[in-house]
Design a protein around this motif. Sequence first.
Motif, PDB file in Angstrom:
ATOM      1  N   VAL A   1      31.092 -42.248 -28.240  1.00 23.10           N
ATOM      2  CA  VAL A   1      30.662 -42.967 -27.041  1.00 23.10           C
ATOM      3  C   VAL A   1      30.823 -42.099 -25.806  1.00 23.10           C
ATOM      4  CG1 VAL A   1      31.178 -44.948 -25.565  1.00 23.10           C
ATOM      5  CG2 VAL A   1      31.110 -45.233 -28.048  1.00 23.10           C
ATOM      6  N   ALA A   2      31.948 -41.328 -25.761  1.00 23.55           N
ATOM      7  CA  ALA A   2      32.181 -40.483 -24.598  1.00 23.55           C
ATOM      8  C   ALA A   2      31.131 -39.376 -24.488  1.00 23.55           C
ATOM      9  CB  ALA A   2      33.580 -39.880 -24.660  1.00 23.55           C
ATOM     10  N   SER A   3      30.708 -38.845 -25.641  1.00 23.36           N
ATOM     11  CA  SER A   3      29.720 -37.758 -25.620  1.00 23.36           C
ATOM     12  C   SER A   3      28.293 -38.261 -25.500  1.00 23.36           C
ATOM     13  CB  SER A   3      29.859 -36.901 -26.878  1.00 23.36           C
ATOM     14  OG  SER A   3      29.653 -37.690 -28.044  1.00 23.36           O
ATOM     15  N   ASN A   4      28.064 -39.537 -25.736  1.00 23.65           N
ATOM     16  CA  ASN A   4      26.725 -40.126 -25.639  1.00 23.65           C
ATOM     17  C   ASN A   4      26.776 -41.391 -24.785  1.00 23.65           C
ATOM     18  OD1 ASN A   4      25.079 -38.488 -27.816  1.00 23.65           O
ATOM     19  ND2 ASN A   4      27.053 -39.036 -28.781  1.00 23.65           N
ATOM     20  N   PRO A   5      26.984 -41.231 -23.482  1.00 22.50           N
ATOM     21  CA  PRO A   5      27.081 -42.414 -22.622  1.00 22.50           C
ATOM     22  C   PRO A   5      25.772 -43.177 -22.594  1.00 22.50           C
ATOM     23  CG  PRO A   5      26.894 -40.428 -21.294  1.00 22.50           C
ATOM     24  CD  PRO A   5      27.046 -39.980 -22.713  1.00 22.50           C
ATOM     25  N   PRO A   6      25.813 -44.497 -22.490  1.00 17.81           N
ATOM     26  CA  PRO A   6      24.584 -45.284 -22.440  1.00 17.81           C
ATOM     27  C   PRO A   6      23.826 -45.036 -21.142  1.00 17.81           C
ATOM     28  CG  PRO A   6      26.489 -46.662 -22.002  1.00 17.81           C
ATOM     29  CD  PRO A   6      27.019 -45.333 -22.430  1.00 17.81           C
ATOM     30  N   THR A   7      22.524 -45.170 -21.223  1.00 15.37           N
ATOM     31  CA  THR A   7      21.675 -44.977 -20.052  1.00 15.37           C
ATOM     32  C   THR A   7      21.762 -46.193 -19.135  1.00 15.37           C
ATOM     33  OG1 THR A   7      20.157 -43.656 -21.388  1.00 15.37           O
ATOM     34  CG2 THR A   7      19.322 -44.500 -19.268  1.00 15.37           C
ATOM     35  N   VAL A   8      21.944 -45.927 -17.846  1.00 20.16           N
ATOM     36  CA  VAL A   8      22.048 -47.014 -16.874  1.00 20.16           C
ATOM     37  C   VAL A   8      20.654 -47.534 -16.565  1.00 20.16           C
ATOM     38  CG1 VAL A   8      22.815 -47.645 -14.562  1.00 20.16           C
ATOM     39  CG2 VAL A   8      24.131 -45.998 -15.914  1.00 20.16           C
ATOM     40  N   ALA A   9      20.481 -48.833 -16.692  1.00 16.84           N
ATOM     41  CA  ALA A   9      19.180 -49.438 -16.421  1.00 16.84           C
ATOM     42  C   ALA A   9      18.839 -49.340 -14.942  1.00 16.84           C
ATOM     43  CB  ALA A   9      19.176 -50.897 -16.876  1.00 16.84           C
ATOM     44  N   ALA A  10      17.578 -49.410 -14.668  1.00 17.50           N
ATOM     45  CA  ALA A  10      17.119 -49.337 -13.273  1.00 17.50           C
ATOM     46  C   ALA A  10      17.657 -50.513 -12.471  1.00 17.50           C
ATOM     47  CB  ALA A  10      15.583 -49.329 -13.241  1.00 17.50           C
ATOM     48  N   GLY A  11      18.087 -50.232 -11.271  1.00 18.63           N
ATOM     49  CA  GLY A  11      18.616 -51.271 -10.392  1.00 18.63           C
ATOM     50  C   GLY A  11      20.123 -51.360 -10.378  1.00 18.63           C
ATOM     51  N   TYR A  12      20.826 -50.588 -11.277  1.00 21.66           N
ATOM     52  CA  TYR A  12      22.292 -50.601 -11.321  1.00 21.66           C
ATOM     53  C   TYR A  12      22.831 -49.252 -10.882  1.00 21.66           C
ATOM     54  CZ  TYR A  12      22.001 -54.953 -13.976  1.00 21.66           C
ATOM     55  OH  TYR A  12      21.755 -56.239 -14.366  1.00 21.66           O
ATOM     56  N   ASP A  13      23.976 -49.294 -10.199  1.00 20.54           N
ATOM     57  CA  ASP A  13      24.655 -48.076  -9.748  1.00 20.54           C
ATOM     58  C   ASP A  13      25.653 -47.663 -10.818  1.00 20.54           C
ATOM     59  OD1 ASP A  13      26.059 -46.040  -8.562  1.00 20.54           O
ATOM     60  OD2 ASP A  13      26.157 -47.001  -6.597  1.00 20.54           O
ATOM     61  N   SER A  14      25.533 -46.457 -11.371  1.00 16.26           N
ATOM     62  CA  SER A  14      26.431 -45.998 -12.444  1.00 16.26           C
ATOM     63  C   SER A  14      27.879 -45.963 -11.987  1.00 16.26           C
ATOM     64  CB  SER A  14      25.984 -44.618 -12.925  1.00 16.26           C
ATOM     65  OG  SER A  14      26.021 -43.679 -11.859  1.00 16.26           O
ATOM     66  N   ALA A  15      28.139 -45.659 -10.714  1.00 13.51           N
ATOM     67  CA  ALA A  15      29.523 -45.625 -10.210  1.00 13.51           C
ATOM     68  C   ALA A  15      30.146 -47.011 -10.258  1.00 13.51           C
ATOM     69  CB  ALA A  15      29.550 -45.057  -8.792  1.00 13.51           C
ATOM     70  N   ASP A  16      29.367 -48.036  -9.904  1.00 16.42           N
ATOM     71  CA  ASP A  16      29.881 -49.407  -9.951  1.00 16.42           C
ATOM     72  C   ASP A  16      30.175 -49.827 -11.394  1.00 16.42           C
ATOM     73  OD1 ASP A  16      29.679 -49.550  -7.230  1.00 16.42           O
ATOM     74  OD2 ASP A  16      27.706 -50.547  -7.251  1.00 16.42           O
ATOM     75  N   LEU A  17      29.320 -49.437 -12.317  1.00 17.68           N
ATOM     76  CA  LEU A  17      29.540 -49.781 -13.725  1.00 17.68           C
ATOM     77  C   LEU A  17      30.771 -49.080 -14.286  1.00 17.68           C
ATOM     78  CD1 LEU A  17      25.891 -49.739 -15.120  1.00 17.68           C
ATOM     79  CD2 LEU A  17      27.283 -51.721 -14.508  1.00 17.68           C
ATOM     80  N   ASN A  18      31.042 -47.850 -13.859  1.00 19.49           N
ATOM     81  CA  ASN A  18      32.240 -47.146 -14.317  1.00 19.49           C
ATOM     82  C   ASN A  18      33.504 -47.852 -13.849  1.00 19.49           C
ATOM     83  OD1 ASN A  18      30.870 -45.126 -15.682  1.00 19.49           O
ATOM     84  ND2 ASN A  18      30.733 -43.801 -13.873  1.00 19.49           N
ATOM     85  N   VAL A  19      33.498 -48.337 -12.622  1.00 23.13           N
ATOM     86  CA  VAL A  19      34.651 -49.075 -12.113  1.00 23.13           C
ATOM     87  C   VAL A  19      34.822 -50.386 -12.874  1.00 23.13           C
ATOM     88  CG1 VAL A  19      35.600 -50.267 -10.093  1.00 23.13           C
ATOM     89  CG2 VAL A  19      34.510 -48.035  -9.828  1.00 23.13           C
ATOM     90  N   LEU A  20      33.710 -51.064 -13.160  1.00 24.77           N
ATOM     91  CA  LEU A  20      33.761 -52.374 -13.819  1.00 24.77           C
ATOM     92  C   LEU A  20      34.209 -52.268 -15.272  1.00 24.77           C
ATOM     93  CD1 LEU A  20      33.204 -55.414 -13.664  1.00 24.77           C
ATOM     94  CD2 LEU A  20      30.817 -54.926 -14.291  1.00 24.77           C
ATOM     95  N   PHE A  21      33.711 -51.292 -16.009  1.00 28.24           N
ATOM     96  CA  PHE A  21      33.982 -51.180 -17.443  1.00 28.24           C
ATOM     97  C   PHE A  21      34.938 -50.049 -17.813  1.00 28.24           C
ATOM     98  CE2 PHE A  21      29.714 -53.133 -17.245  1.00 28.24           C
ATOM     99  CZ  PHE A  21      30.000 -54.331 -17.897  1.00 28.24           C
TER     100      PHE A  21
END
Length: 415
Positions: free
Chosen positions: A390-410
């Motif tokens: 999972v660490a080497s193959n991070p999921p693609t962030v869908a359009a409309g979401y900020d990857s930084a916010d998702l990292n903080v959340l999950f």
Amino acid sequence: MIDEAERNIEQVQIPRWGKVEQSDGTVPWLVVGEDLVPVEPVRRFLLDFVARGNRPWSVRSYAYDLLRWWRWLRVCEIDWERATSAESRDLVLWMMRADKPRNAARTKSLTTAGTVNVITRKRYLDDRYCARTIRHSNAVVRAFYEFWIERGEGPLVNPMPVARGSARVNSHHNPLEPFRPGGRLRYNPKLPVQRPRSIPDDRWLELFGALRSNRDRALLALAVSNGARAAEILGISLADIDWGDQLIRLTRKGTRVEQWLPASPEAFVWLRLHLADLGTSLDVNGSLWLTLRRRSDSSADLEYRPLTYDALRKVLTRANDMLGTNWTMHDLRHTAAIRMAHDGTLTSRDIQTILGHAHLSTTTEIYLVEDQDDTIRRVQHHLAHRAEHVASNPPTVAAGYDSADLNVLFGGVES
């Protein structure tokens, strides 16, 4: 007599009436009352029990269960011939809640009773009656009344009944399974599934290093090499050793059958050192295991005495205190069995023969199972491998979401 509906199990206190006393007669252990007179119905039952070839320690165990039953009858204010299933049921209910009587208060074991050892992952014994103790008590009470009902005395119906639907217990018997001796008793609690308690190799080396004498090292090395029971090893004499083929002869517990078992070369090395410590004072047909210090009683001179089971337990207690563990002699039997089960050259019949099991199903159901530690290691490897993937193959962030916010959340990692 106390009415069944009025018996308050939570407030019952069993009196310390009578005791089990050793005897020099045909029956080695007797239940005696406060007047020190043997309880005659129990004595006659134990006499028949001895005549059927049972050993003194089994007689002692039965005597203690019947002493508890007699004390319970005094609480219920009922004669033994008039006991019903209500008394059996209430005794089981009481044993499920009560603490076992102790002759002395706990001291050193007060802080560990009922807890789990962090090294061995084994639970220390507490003061409660375990399921096996209750089941043994029920079996003894039923056997006692079966004896008297067969003689035409006692109650017409056994007060320790079998469960409903157990009348034809072997009617559909599988020829590959052992015959069950009888139906399940109605008030028998269910036994928790227990896995064999194997000592890891590194812990075994620690335990072996904590032993103080060549006698103790030889004894435990024999136990861990062939899985013989403690009582069986303690009965070995010098005449029971075949040095050329590295075999020992012991008498099996229960069946009393003599059997030759192999032992490891290491065990025979320590056995040689143990015999060198003894010198020439050892009787060829006497006990191979003697006390390290000379003992005596009021009628004898100082002498080296055969090592008893209680003294052997003290040996392990001292080693456990040093290591902070709670290993037992039976753990060595489990360890030997698990080592043999993991050896691809040994069949299940080989293991059954060495362990002395009467039925092959006993061996296969207890020891020929997947090792829990191996399973845990494989699952841990799976989880670690998945985390790396999972660490080497991070999921693609869908359009409309900020990857930084998702990292903080999950709990992701900032890029």
